[in-house]
Design an enzyme around this catalytic site. Structure first.
Site, PDB file in Angstrom:
ATOM      1  N   HIS A 100      66.559 101.909  49.501  1.00 55.69           N
ATOM      2  CA  HIS A 100      65.608 101.102  48.734  1.00 55.69           C
ATOM      3  C   HIS A 100      64.154 101.341  49.143  1.00 55.69           C
ATOM      4  CE1 HIS A 100      64.985  98.360  52.203  1.00 55.69           C
ATOM      5  NE2 HIS A 100      66.260  98.622  52.449  1.00 55.69           N
ATOM      6  N   ASP A 101      63.294 101.332  48.145  1.00 62.63           N
ATOM      7  CA  ASP A 101      61.834 101.353  48.335  1.00 62.63           C
ATOM      8  C   ASP A 101      61.307 102.647  48.932  1.00 62.63           C
ATOM      9  OD1 ASP A 101      61.346  98.510  47.496  1.00 62.63           O
ATOM     10  OD2 ASP A 101      62.600  98.117  49.242  1.00 62.63           O
ATOM     11  N   GLY A 129      65.410 102.752  54.352  1.00 68.67           N
ATOM     12  CA  GLY A 129      64.489 102.050  53.480  1.00 68.67           C
ATOM     13  C   GLY A 129      63.027 102.234  53.827  1.00 68.67           C
TER      14      GLY A 129
END
Length: 263
Positions: free
Chosen positions: A117-118, A135
């Site tokens: 994520h991200d 992440g």
């Protein structure tokens, strides 16, 4: 051609000339642009897939991030034009922190790679077999990660850096460098990569000189940065700015290896 056994959510936007293979599931809030081919048994949701991409079997794009802080907020994954995603790759969507996970244009994610994520990947990035990117990692253009690499959360990998196979990266890697080991340290400069980008020999020499000042002169880092401050090279400025903006700290030169390249 969209195979009759595929499942397409009614909210998905599928442009012309898109191929979707058997038993693939296209979930909600997906956009797939023209010329893209998605092989069988993939799962894609909450994602934007660019033009002329190819996504191979069993890949998962845009699924829920593996982050306990995630509370179901509406986020997405973005895949740039011309990117190839091989078998069993996972690209999770973002969290509230950034809102999206981004993979740039013309990237190659080899089989079983994971992008958490991200993360933000630049253009022309190659991620090797079974490598994992945790992440909030940022990876610059033309970076190459070899196989079975682990990148710690919030690390930054500068443009045209190359990470050797099996490395565990817990600090930032400056642009144009080669890094290796557990925990990864610098092992020279990615001269071959710079030549492939058609950089001038004088530009490469500027980077070599900056590397010597930063890591081989025994100057304290602040003094080394000050010594390079007035050099006109845009590539040296990228390196010094990267170092100044580093939050995790930068990987340094191995005590056992001081060469700049193999050629």
């Amino acid at each position: 051609m969209i195979h009759q056994t595929s499942i397409i959510d009614k909210s998905a936007v599928i442009e012309e000339n898109v191929e979707i293979g058997p038993y693939t599931v296209i979930g909600p809030d997906v956009t797939i642009k023209s010329g893209t081919k998605i092989h069988g048994q993939c799962v894609i949701e909450y994602a934007e897939i660019g033009r002329d991409c190819e996504i191979f079997n069993f890949s998962s794009i845009g699924k829920r991030p593996q982050d306990l802080k995630y509370q179901g907020e509406k986020t997405k994954a973005v895949i740039g034009d011309g990117t190839t995603i091989r078998e069993c790759v996972t690209v999770n969507r973002g969290t509230a922190a950034a809102g999206q996970t981004i993979v740039g244009k013309n990237c190659l994610l080899m089989a079983c790679a994971h992008i958490a994520h991200d993360c933000i990947l630049g253009d022309n990035v190659i991620i090797g077999y079974t490598s994992g990117v945790a992440g909030h990692v940022e990876i610059g253009d033309y970076v190459i990660l070899s196989g079975s690499i682990g990148i710690h959360q919030f690390c930054k990998i500068g443009e045209s850096a190359m990470i050797s196979g099996g490395a565990m990266v817990s600090m930032d890697i400056i642009p144009f460098a080669i890094a290796q080991g557990d925990r990864a340290v610098l092992a020279g400069l990615n001269v071959i990569g710079m030549k492939r980008r058609a950089m001038k020999l004088s530009e490469i020499e500027d980077i070599k000189n900056a590397y010597r000042v930063l890591f081989m002169s025994k100057l304290p880092l602040e003094e080394a940065l000050a010594k390079l401050a007035d050099l006109p090279s845009p590539y040296v400025k990228k390196i010094t700015a990267f170092i100044k903006n580093s939050q995790r700290g930068i990987a340094r030169l191995s005590t056992n290896r001081g060469e700049l390249n193999k050629e």
